[in-house]
Motif scaffolding. Structure first.
Motif, PDB file in Angstrom:
ATOM      1  N   ASP A 107      -6.243 -10.309   2.761  1.00  0.00           N
ATOM      2  CA  ASP A 107      -5.972 -10.823   1.411  1.00  0.00           C
ATOM      3  C   ASP A 107      -4.774 -11.759   1.403  1.00  0.00           C
ATOM      4  O   ASP A 107      -4.589 -12.536   0.470  1.00  0.00           O
ATOM      5  CB  ASP A 107      -5.700  -9.663   0.440  1.00  0.00           C
ATOM      6  N   GLY A 131      -6.987   9.048  -1.878  1.00  0.00           N
ATOM      7  CA  GLY A 131      -7.556   7.929  -2.615  1.00  0.00           C
ATOM      8  C   GLY A 131      -7.408   6.633  -1.872  1.00  0.00           C
ATOM      9  O   GLY A 131      -7.417   5.551  -2.454  1.00  0.00           O
ATOM     10  N   GLU A 132      -7.268   6.723  -0.563  1.00  0.00           N
ATOM     11  CA  GLU A 132      -7.040   5.504   0.208  1.00  0.00           C
ATOM     12  C   GLU A 132      -8.359   4.839   0.545  1.00  0.00           C
ATOM     13  O   GLU A 132      -9.324   5.477   0.941  1.00  0.00           O
ATOM     14  CB  GLU A 132      -6.322   5.883   1.496  1.00  0.00           C
ATOM     15  N   ILE A 133      -8.379   3.542   0.371  1.00  0.00           N
ATOM     16  CA  ILE A 133      -9.568   2.782   0.718  1.00  0.00           C
ATOM     17  C   ILE A 133      -9.411   2.254   2.132  1.00  0.00           C
ATOM     18  O   ILE A 133      -8.308   1.947   2.563  1.00  0.00           O
ATOM     19  CB  ILE A 133      -9.744   1.611  -0.278  1.00  0.00           C
ATOM     20  N   ASP A 134     -10.494   2.177   2.823  1.00  0.00           N
ATOM     21  CA  ASP A 134     -10.471   1.664   4.182  1.00  0.00           C
ATOM     22  C   ASP A 134      -9.796   0.292   4.216  1.00  0.00           C
ATOM     23  O   ASP A 134     -10.252  -0.655   3.596  1.00  0.00           O
ATOM     24  CB  ASP A 134     -11.904   1.547   4.679  1.00  0.00           C
ATOM     25  N   LEU A 135      -8.716   0.214   4.949  1.00  0.00           N
ATOM     26  CA  LEU A 135      -7.927  -1.027   4.952  1.00  0.00           C
ATOM     27  C   LEU A 135      -8.638  -2.176   5.621  1.00  0.00           C
ATOM     28  O   LEU A 135      -8.263  -3.317   5.460  1.00  0.00           O
ATOM     29  CB  LEU A 135      -6.604  -0.778   5.673  1.00  0.00           C
ATOM     30  N   THR A 136      -9.619  -1.875   6.391  1.00  0.00           N
ATOM     31  CA  THR A 136     -10.191  -2.954   7.185  1.00  0.00           C
ATOM     32  C   THR A 136     -11.509  -3.446   6.637  1.00  0.00           C
ATOM     33  O   THR A 136     -12.172  -4.248   7.257  1.00  0.00           O
ATOM     34  CB  THR A 136     -10.426  -2.469   8.615  1.00  0.00           C
ATOM     35  N   GLN A 137     -11.894  -2.947   5.473  1.00  0.00           N
ATOM     36  CA  GLN A 137     -13.194  -3.365   4.966  1.00  0.00           C
ATOM     37  C   GLN A 137     -13.201  -4.865   4.727  1.00  0.00           C
ATOM     38  O   GLN A 137     -12.350  -5.406   4.037  1.00  0.00           O
ATOM     39  CB  GLN A 137     -13.489  -2.662   3.654  1.00  0.00           C
ATOM     40  N   LEU A 182     -14.231  -8.699   3.483  1.00  0.00           N
ATOM     41  CA  LEU A 182     -14.589  -9.224   2.169  1.00  0.00           C
ATOM     42  C   LEU A 182     -15.960  -9.871   2.186  1.00  0.00           C
ATOM     43  O   LEU A 182     -16.642  -9.917   1.191  1.00  0.00           O
ATOM     44  CB  LEU A 182     -13.561 -10.283   1.750  1.00  0.00           C
ATOM     45  N   GLY A 228      -6.527   2.495  -3.972  1.00  0.00           N
ATOM     46  CA  GLY A 228      -6.563   1.036  -3.842  1.00  0.00           C
ATOM     47  C   GLY A 228      -5.716   0.618  -2.666  1.00  0.00           C
ATOM     48  O   GLY A 228      -4.827   1.349  -2.228  1.00  0.00           O
ATOM     49  N   ALA A 229      -6.025  -0.539  -2.145  1.00  0.00           N
ATOM     50  CA  ALA A 229      -5.259  -1.031  -0.996  1.00  0.00           C
ATOM     51  C   ALA A 229      -5.415  -2.534  -0.897  1.00  0.00           C
ATOM     52  O   ALA A 229      -6.463  -3.085  -1.225  1.00  0.00           O
ATOM     53  CB  ALA A 229      -5.743  -0.367   0.288  1.00  0.00           C
ATOM     54  N   VAL A 230      -4.342  -3.168  -0.461  1.00  0.00           N
ATOM     55  CA  VAL A 230      -4.398  -4.597  -0.143  1.00  0.00           C
ATOM     56  C   VAL A 230      -4.635  -4.712   1.343  1.00  0.00           C
ATOM     57  O   VAL A 230      -4.085  -3.935   2.123  1.00  0.00           O
ATOM     58  CB  VAL A 230      -3.056  -5.264  -0.515  1.00  0.00           C
ATOM     59  N   MET A 231      -5.479  -5.631   1.723  1.00  0.00           N
ATOM     60  CA  MET A 231      -5.756  -5.807   3.147  1.00  0.00           C
ATOM     61  C   MET A 231      -5.001  -7.033   3.663  1.00  0.00           C
ATOM     62  O   MET A 231      -4.784  -7.976   2.908  1.00  0.00           O
ATOM     63  CB  MET A 231      -7.250  -5.987   3.357  1.00  0.00           C
ATOM     64  N   ASN A 261       0.824  -1.209   0.000  1.00  0.00           N
ATOM     65  CA  ASN A 261       0.000   0.000   0.000  1.00  0.00           C
ATOM     66  C   ASN A 261       0.857   1.258   0.000  1.00  0.00           C
ATOM     67  O   ASN A 261       0.448   2.289  -0.537  1.00  0.00           O
ATOM     68  CB  ASN A 261      -0.942  -0.002   1.204  1.00  0.00           C
TER      69      ASN A 261
END
Lengths: 627, 208
Positions: free
Chosen positions: A250, B121-127, B129, A244-247, A234
């Motif tokens: 994942d 542009g950061e997406i919530d890291l904890t969302q 799946l 975008g981000a990797v969790m 990230n």
């Protein structure tokens, strides 16, 4: 209706809060009983949920800061902006740890500076780093220091690998947090372009390192590993302003390396060599894929088995493959190079050394050609124990049977009746055909804790009849392709470990000994074809046995870059001579993948014993220059 | 140590009856709280310690439920506590709990953080799946674990999540929730209904 239920719900919540029984409230609204009951019970459950508790040390550290601020205010100081408090938080923890360490014995902090993450003093080292951060007041300086400290974690990981120690979670956690804090500072400081660039590049290098380390982690470090890889990935996205981000979720089941042809299924989901992989905004690299394009993909594997591409690299079919692999015993070792299988290979500071190099040590070296020089990308040894001898390599070829799942951390695949474990360390090469049930595959494996663990799976051309045609053997004898690649027939290449007239053990696999054949010497290379009958492999034809020279067996795999007039094969920088006794299976062509078993001859050159050409047609077309 | 300095501060409002926080007359608890706040405005150590030890865990829990990340929640909590300290002299009692004012600060900090993330542009890291699968019957009688609530909340809208956390986890009454969110009490009633309904569907595996 919804509005009235909202009012009823609110009234009942209020009533329950004042001690009324649920049933009494429901009795007042018989038409709403079911909905109301569910919602009220849910509200009750929510109110029973325990709160998330803060970490006491962090809360205490915040209290020190809070008190200091109150003192400033008493003295008439103006409120300072309370941004980036995250930098201050570690102070009290760090200071406390340092004080404790100093109190426990003078010089402890100093003594901690060279320690590795498996040392009890490591926490003191981290704490002293936090103190340095505390006394660094400008943000850019702080970000740079954090990047330095994150890089120090990389060095520590490399040292642990070099000592053959598992990677613990603490070093990954510290690497991650320092990287994340640096990036967080720099994101709001676009004027720090050089530092941003450094953060990006360092994150990429660190992610690349970690992606190859799943098998080297301590058991308890998998969560930290997932967090660290996600953060580093990230960081590259964020420093590039890519949404975008990797969790971490994942990466719950590690990573997987796949090489193959890309086919789009639905938007964002591709089959890479037959394996379903999702590409999204967090995927880095050559993301604008074309159907039929050959790519290398490193994918994160979630707990649900879904694969998310972390990086995609298009493989230009018209460029000869520059990377190849050499395995065998180290013949010479110096500070900056090793000699293996007659090849001199440079060791640089960027070489990933997963063991302490010693003469005679069995290793596998991934080699890259850089400016015409063979440079070690990585050097690995046997995973189990400190012994010099690696478990012998088994090469097994047969038809994939049943479902080939990549969904678990450890997957079981059956190839030609033989069960293999496919782990996050297994590479999947599906360039010639898609991975699927009933296609032929070649598995390179070794015994680990009584299990055959696949290091690499190569899917072979989908139509085996094409393989059986043209010109079976060029220089050798007994190739007999029509026998070898028939349905149900498996082929085995491996090292003779033990046996008698009835049973042989070849690289951990037991086979029915061929009739009227002298038992080979232990350590010999054996190649044969047979059929599975229950647990036993019944030999149909012994192709060859080779007694290697006293310097043992070596293997080279890669793509043939050049064939010299005398038949010498060049794979990367490795030159492999063919002699009268060499057996060649398939027709060597420039651009074809090849797996070679060899042994050093008296001239210190690598002499091929058994050459297996994997592709009936070149995988990489010749780029115009003839031999 | 601040923990030893605890004195006089009311406990979490979730333990107090809603009627005690009625709009018309401030409760004894609120009046005692106001007294404590006045001491804190004078920067008395014991009062500051009480405020800190009371609100730090609550703000942390609130932040964590919204952010899902320990470190970010810790950072945000520390920011909020410093902001509370720096602004406390401006606080004026208006009949609502002091905690509503504190959570208003926390909510604003949270919004700032979301803005910064959106800008990046950061997406919530904890969302998560996947949604959780549990039948309404199964979920009827036991407390939610923190992981469950964390996952489920991610599927709600920002306002719905705020209402659930403030009303049911933090125990605020409608007036206080309205104050924190800057909405009317009527809007809070509707939001509360929609939020619980959404949560019920999510937790039984249905789409929102």
């Amino acid at each position: 209706m919804a509005g009235s239920l909202a009012s009823i719900l609110d009234e009942c919540l209020d009533a329950l809060n004042q001690g009324e029984r649920l049933e009494d409230c429901l009795a007042r609204y018989p038409g709403q009983v079911e909905d109301l009951r569910t919602l009220l019970l849910l509200a009750r459950r929510l109110s029973l949920t325990p709160r998330h508790q803060p970490r006491p040390a962090v809360q205490n550290a915040g209290w020190q800061r809070f008190l200091a601020r109150a003192e400033d205010m008493r003295l008439g100081g103006k409120p300072r902006p309370s941004i980036n408090i995250g930098w201050k938080r570690p102070l009290a923890i760090a200071a406390a740890l340092v004080l404790v360490a100093v109190a426990a014995g003078g010089g402890t902090v100093y003594a901690s500076q060279g320690v590795l993450p498996d040392s009890p003093l490591y926490r003191v080292k981290l704490a002293s780093e936090d103190v340095r951060l505390w006394f660094t007041f400008d943000d850019a300086g702080k970000a740079e220091l954090l990047l330095d400290q994150s890089r120090e974690r990389t060095d520590e990981v490399m040292e642990l690998l070099y000592d053959g120690k598992p990677i613990p979670g603490n070093v990954l956690s510290s690497l991650r947090s320092r990287n994340a804090r640096a990036v967080r500072i720099l994101e709001d400081r676009p004027e720090e372009g050089a530092l941003l660039q450094r953060a990006h590049e360092q994150s990429a290098a660190q992610e690349s390192l970690l992606l190859g380390l799943w098998g080297d982690l301590s058991q308890s470090a998998h969560d930290e590993y997932a967090e660290a890889v996600a953060t580093l990935h990230n960081a590259q996205l964020r420093t590039d302003d890519v949404p975008g981000a990797v969790m971490p979720e994942d990466l719950a089941a590690g990573v997987i390396n796949i090489t193959g042809s890309a086919q789009e299924t639905v938007e964002g989901v591709w089959l890479i060599g037959g394996v379903e992989v999702r590409l999204d905004a967090s995927t880095l690299g050559d993301v604008n894929l074309q159907t039929g394009q050959a790519v290398d993909v490193v994918a994160a594997r979630g707990a649900n088995g879904r694969l998310l591409a972390l990086t995609v690299a298009a493989t230009d079919r018209h460029e000869p493959q520059q990377q190849y692999v050499v395995s065998g015993a180290l013949e010479e070792v110096s500070n900056d190079e090793v000699v293996i299988a007659g090849q001199r290979i440079a060791i640089t500071e960027n070489t990933l050394l997963k063991l302490r190099l010693q003469r005679g040590q069995a290793v596998e070296i991934k080699v890259e050609e850089i400016s015409g020089e063979a440079v070690a990308f990585s050097v690995e040894g046997p995973k189990t124990g400190p012994q010099k001898a690696a478990p012998p390599l088994l090469v097994y070829e047969g038809v994939i049977e049943g479902t080939v799942s990549t969904g678990e951390v450890i997957n079981e695949w059956v190839v030609g009746g033989q069960r293999f474990l496919v782990t996050p360390g297994t590479e999947i090469d599906a360039r010639a055909a898609a991975l699927a049930n009933n296609v032929r595959a070649r598995v390179e494996a070794a015994i680990d804790k009584d299990e055959l663990v696949a290091r690499r799976v190569v899917v072979l051309a989908a139509d085996p009849s094409q393989d059986a045609t043209e010109d079976g053997g060029t220089d050798g004898d007994g190739t007999e392709e029509d026998v070898i690649r028939e349905d149900g027939v498996v082929s085995v290449e491996g090292v003779f470990e033990a046996g008698d007239g009835e049973r042989w053990t070849i690289s951990g696999v037991e086979v029915d000994a061929p009739l009227d054949v002298e038992t080979p010497e232990v350590g010999s290379l054996v190649t044969l074809v047979g059929r599975r009958k229950g647990d036993l492999l019944v030999t149909e034809k012994l192709l060859a046995t080779f007694r290697p020279s006293g310097r043992g067996l070596a293997q080279v795999r890669g793509i043939i870059g050049k064939i010299e007039e005398d038949g010498t094969l060049q794979v990367g920088s490795a030159r492999v001579e063919l002699g009268v006794e060499s057996v060649v299976r398939g027709r060597p062509q420039t651009g074809s993948r090849v797996f070679i078993w060899g042994s050093l001859n008296d001239s210190d050159a690598l002499q091929a014993l058994y050459v297996n050409v994997l592709d009936p047609k070149p995988l990489v077309p010749e780029s115009g220059s003839e031999d | 140590m601040y923990a030893k300095a605890l004195s006089g501060l009311i406990d979490k409002p979730r333990d107090a009856p809603a009627s005690a926080e009625a709009e018309s007359a401030p409760s004894d608890d609120i009046l005692r709280e106001w007294e404590l706040v006045q001491r804190a405005q004078a920067l008395e150590d014991s009062a500051l310690a009480s405020l800190y030890s009371t609100f730090y865990p609550r703000i942390y829990s609130y932040a964590f439920l919204h952010l899902g990340d320990v470190q970010t929640a810790e950072d945000l909590t520390s920011e909020v506590m410093l902001k509370v300290l720096e602004s406390i002299k401006k606080y004026r009692f208006k009949g609502l709990p002091f905690s509503a004012w504190v959570f208003r600060i926390a909510r604003n900090k949270l919004i700032d953080l979301h803005r910064r993330r959106k800008r990046r542009g950061e997406i919530d890291l904890t969302q998560p799946l996947a949604t959780m699968q549990a039948s309404p019957q199964v979920m009827a009688e036991r407390a939610l674990d923190r992981g469950q609530i964390q996952l489920a909340l991610k599927h709600l809208t920002e306002e719905q999540r705020q209402v659930i956390v403030l009303k049911f986890v933090e125990g605020f009454d409608n007036a206080s929730v309205a104050r924190v969110l800057g909405r009317s009490e009527g809007a809070i009633k509707s939001l509360q209904h929609r939020a619980l309904n959404s949560l019920r569907r999510i937790m039984s595996g249905g789409a929102r």
